[in-house]
Design a protein around this motif. Structure first.
Motif, PDB file in Angstrom:
ATOM      1  N   SER A 110     -15.676   7.830  -1.686  1.00  0.00           N
ATOM      2  CA  SER A 110     -16.042   7.634  -3.198  1.00  0.00           C
ATOM      3  C   SER A 110     -15.070   7.122  -3.265  1.00  0.00           C
ATOM      4  N   GLN A 111     -13.593   8.255  -2.508  1.00  0.00           N
ATOM      5  CA  GLN A 111     -12.438   8.823  -3.306  1.00  0.00           C
ATOM      6  C   GLN A 111     -11.451   7.157  -2.073  1.00  0.00           C
ATOM      7  N   LEU A 112     -12.492   7.214  -0.476  1.00  0.00           N
ATOM      8  CA  LEU A 112     -11.802   5.855  -0.116  1.00  0.00           C
ATOM      9  C   LEU A 112     -11.917   4.531  -0.888  1.00  0.00           C
ATOM     10  N   VAL A 113     -13.191   4.095  -1.196  1.00  0.00           N
ATOM     11  CA  VAL A 113     -13.741   3.168  -2.712  1.00  0.00           C
ATOM     12  C   VAL A 113     -12.541   3.081  -3.179  1.00  0.00           C
ATOM     13  N   ARG A 114     -12.565   3.931  -3.993  1.00  0.00           N
ATOM     14  CA  ARG A 114     -11.829   4.212  -5.202  1.00  0.00           C
ATOM     15  C   ARG A 114     -10.195   3.917  -5.157  1.00  0.00           C
ATOM     16  N   ALA A 115      -9.820   4.442  -4.107  1.00  0.00           N
ATOM     17  CA  ALA A 115      -8.034   3.927  -4.120  1.00  0.00           C
ATOM     18  C   ALA A 115      -7.787   2.717  -3.627  1.00  0.00           C
ATOM     19  N   VAL A 116      -9.032   1.828  -2.463  1.00  0.00           N
ATOM     20  CA  VAL A 116      -8.940   0.779  -1.647  1.00  0.00           C
ATOM     21  C   VAL A 116      -8.927  -0.608  -2.914  1.00  0.00           C
ATOM     22  N   ARG A 117     -10.120   0.355  -4.046  1.00  0.00           N
ATOM     23  CA  ARG A 117      -9.793  -0.781  -5.708  1.00  0.00           C
ATOM     24  C   ARG A 117      -8.485  -0.460  -6.235  1.00  0.00           C
ATOM     25  N   GLN A 118      -8.283   0.284  -6.717  1.00  0.00           N
ATOM     26  CA  GLN A 118      -6.746   1.112  -6.970  1.00  0.00           C
ATOM     27  C   GLN A 118      -6.041  -0.178  -6.211  1.00  0.00           C
ATOM     28  N   VAL A 119      -5.536  -0.061  -5.454  1.00  0.00           N
ATOM     29  CA  VAL A 119      -4.361  -0.112  -4.503  1.00  0.00           C
ATOM     30  C   VAL A 119      -4.504  -1.565  -4.777  1.00  0.00           C
ATOM     31  N   ALA A 120      -5.582  -2.621  -3.705  1.00  0.00           N
ATOM     32  CA  ALA A 120      -6.249  -3.673  -4.108  1.00  0.00           C
ATOM     33  C   ALA A 120      -5.224  -4.969  -5.484  1.00  0.00           C
ATOM     34  N   ALA A 121      -5.834  -4.264  -6.506  1.00  0.00           N
ATOM     35  CA  ALA A 121      -5.666  -4.006  -7.820  1.00  0.00           C
ATOM     36  C   ALA A 121      -4.014  -4.554  -8.764  1.00  0.00           C
ATOM     37  N   GLY A 122      -3.200  -3.689  -7.356  1.00  0.00           N
ATOM     38  CA  GLY A 122      -1.855  -3.475  -7.369  1.00  0.00           C
ATOM     39  C   GLY A 122      -1.420  -2.252  -8.354  1.00  0.00           C
ATOM     40  N   ARG A 123      -1.786  -1.053  -8.427  1.00  0.00           N
ATOM     41  CA  ARG A 123      -2.435   0.252  -8.427  1.00  0.00           C
ATOM     42  C   ARG A 123      -2.091   0.984  -7.721  1.00  0.00           C
ATOM     43  N   SER A 124      -0.942   2.112  -7.922  1.00  0.00           N
ATOM     44  CA  SER A 124      -0.700   3.279  -7.225  1.00  0.00           C
ATOM     45  C   SER A 124      -2.192   4.244  -6.964  1.00  0.00           C
ATOM     46  N   TYR A 125      -1.993   4.859  -5.650  1.00  0.00           N
ATOM     47  CA  TYR A 125      -3.119   5.801  -5.834  1.00  0.00           C
ATOM     48  C   TYR A 125      -3.017   7.396  -5.097  1.00  0.00           C
ATOM     49  N   ALA A 126      -2.715   8.378  -5.999  1.00  0.00           N
ATOM     50  CA  ALA A 126      -2.532   9.462  -5.359  1.00  0.00           C
ATOM     51  C   ALA A 126      -3.421  10.652  -5.831  1.00  0.00           C
ATOM     52  N   SER A 127      -3.422  11.656  -5.461  1.00  0.00           N
ATOM     53  CA  SER A 127      -4.018  12.899  -6.007  1.00  0.00           C
ATOM     54  C   SER A 127      -3.693  13.352  -6.670  1.00  0.00           C
ATOM     55  N   GLU A 128      -4.492  14.308  -8.055  1.00  0.00           N
ATOM     56  CA  GLU A 128      -3.483  15.007  -8.652  1.00  0.00           C
ATOM     57  C   GLU A 128      -2.202  16.080  -8.279  1.00  0.00           C
ATOM     58  N   ALA A 129      -3.168  16.485  -7.511  1.00  0.00           N
ATOM     59  CA  ALA A 129      -1.623  17.467  -6.552  1.00  0.00           C
ATOM     60  C   ALA A 129      -0.643  16.505  -5.790  1.00  0.00           C
ATOM     61  N   LEU A 130      -1.098  15.561  -4.789  1.00  0.00           N
ATOM     62  CA  LEU A 130       0.289  14.900  -5.303  1.00  0.00           C
ATOM     63  C   LEU A 130       1.047  14.099  -5.880  1.00  0.00           C
ATOM     64  N   ILE A 131       0.777  14.142  -7.095  1.00  0.00           N
ATOM     65  CA  ILE A 131       1.356  13.206  -9.012  1.00  0.00           C
ATOM     66  C   ILE A 131       2.352  14.775  -9.388  1.00  0.00           C
ATOM     67  N   SER A 132       1.591  15.363  -9.317  1.00  0.00           N
ATOM     68  CA  SER A 132       2.497  17.065 -10.066  1.00  0.00           C
ATOM     69  C   SER A 132       3.524  16.801  -8.982  1.00  0.00           C
ATOM     70  N   GLN A 133       3.416  16.537  -7.171  1.00  0.00           N
ATOM     71  CA  GLN A 133       4.620  17.430  -6.317  1.00  0.00           C
ATOM     72  C   GLN A 133       5.428  16.072  -6.660  1.00  0.00           C
ATOM     73  N   LEU A 134       5.142  14.849  -6.566  1.00  0.00           N
ATOM     74  CA  LEU A 134       6.396  13.942  -7.490  1.00  0.00           C
ATOM     75  C   LEU A 134       6.911  13.598  -8.473  1.00  0.00           C
ATOM     76  N   VAL A 135       6.439  14.687 -10.269  1.00  0.00           N
ATOM     77  CA  VAL A 135       6.458  14.608 -10.933  1.00  0.00           C
ATOM     78  C   VAL A 135       7.587  15.934 -10.895  1.00  0.00           C
ATOM     79  N   ASP A 136       7.220  16.851 -10.301  1.00  0.00           N
ATOM     80  CA  ASP A 136       8.469  17.867  -9.654  1.00  0.00           C
ATOM     81  C   ASP A 136      10.055  17.683  -9.185  1.00  0.00           C
ATOM     82  N   SER A 137       9.742  16.642  -8.142  1.00  0.00           N
ATOM     83  CA  SER A 137      10.786  16.568  -7.538  1.00  0.00           C
ATOM     84  C   SER A 137      11.364  15.588  -8.431  1.00  0.00           C
TER      85      SER A 137
END
Length: 208
Positions: A110-137
């Protein structure tokens, strides 16, 4: 219809991905390739792609170098990285180099399908942990030792951990043995470890 290209050198993986994604009414598999060179050759034909699902560890041009190459030559190509490598090590680097999403292979369907749809729609996909890492950076938080490595140093570490010698790595990356040895020395200095055995142990502890 979302047209998807799968790039992975393991047939059992691409067969499984194709089954999951083709089951969705709005998705179809446009092509499957086994390495970076074949992927680039396919893209040069002008094939229409809505999402590229990309493995990080294929023969030939691969990993972060491949993402950088794809973003340089096909900047509008939507890339969803699907990798066995932990997002804590590779996720932020992949996104910074132009990937639109990062997902590990232990994610559920289900995560894979959701990620594919988000990327196809022009949005980014990342887990909460990765988003947190990006914010910290972005806030300038201190990086871990592994994040202090350059992309090339991380690739050299990955190849060392896989059992490749300095000479093997030099041949694969089209570098001199001296250059690879310098990378190895810099890796040891940044990580605070000495010797190939300790480098391999360190890499394995991060799932590299």
């Amino acid at each position: 219809m979302i047209r998807i290209v799968l790039a992975d050198d393991h047939r059992i993986v691409t067969d499984g991905l194709a089954q999951i994604l083709s089951y969705q009414e709005d998705m179809e598999i446009a092509a499957v390739v086994e390495d970076g060179d074949r992927l680039c050759a396919l893209l040069q034909t002008g094939i229409e792609i809505d999402v590229l699902v990309l493995d990080m560890s294929m023969p030939g041009r691969t990993g972060l170098d491949l993402i950088k190459h794809l973003n340089r030559h096909w900047p509008k190509l939507p890339i969803l990285v699907l990798s066995m490598h932990p997002e804590a090590v590779y996720g932020m680097r992949a996104l910074k180099l132009g990937a639109n999403g990062y997902l590990t292979k232990d994610s559920d369907a289900s995560q894979l399908v959701r990620a594919v749809r988000q990327v196809a729609a022009g949005r980014s996909y990342a887990s909460e942990a990765l988003i947190s890492q990006l914010v910290d950076s972005a806030r300038g938080a201190p990086n871990s030792d592994i994040q202090a490595l350059s992309d090339r140093e991380l690739l050299v570490l990955q190849l060392l951990a896989s059992g490749s010698s300095v000479t093997d790595i030099a041949e694969r990356l089209c570098l001199s043995v001296k250059t690879v040895s310098t990378h190895k020395a810099n890796i040891q200095r940044k990580l605070g470890v000495v010797g190939t055995a300790h480098l391999v142990k360190y890499a394995l502890s991060y799932g590299i």
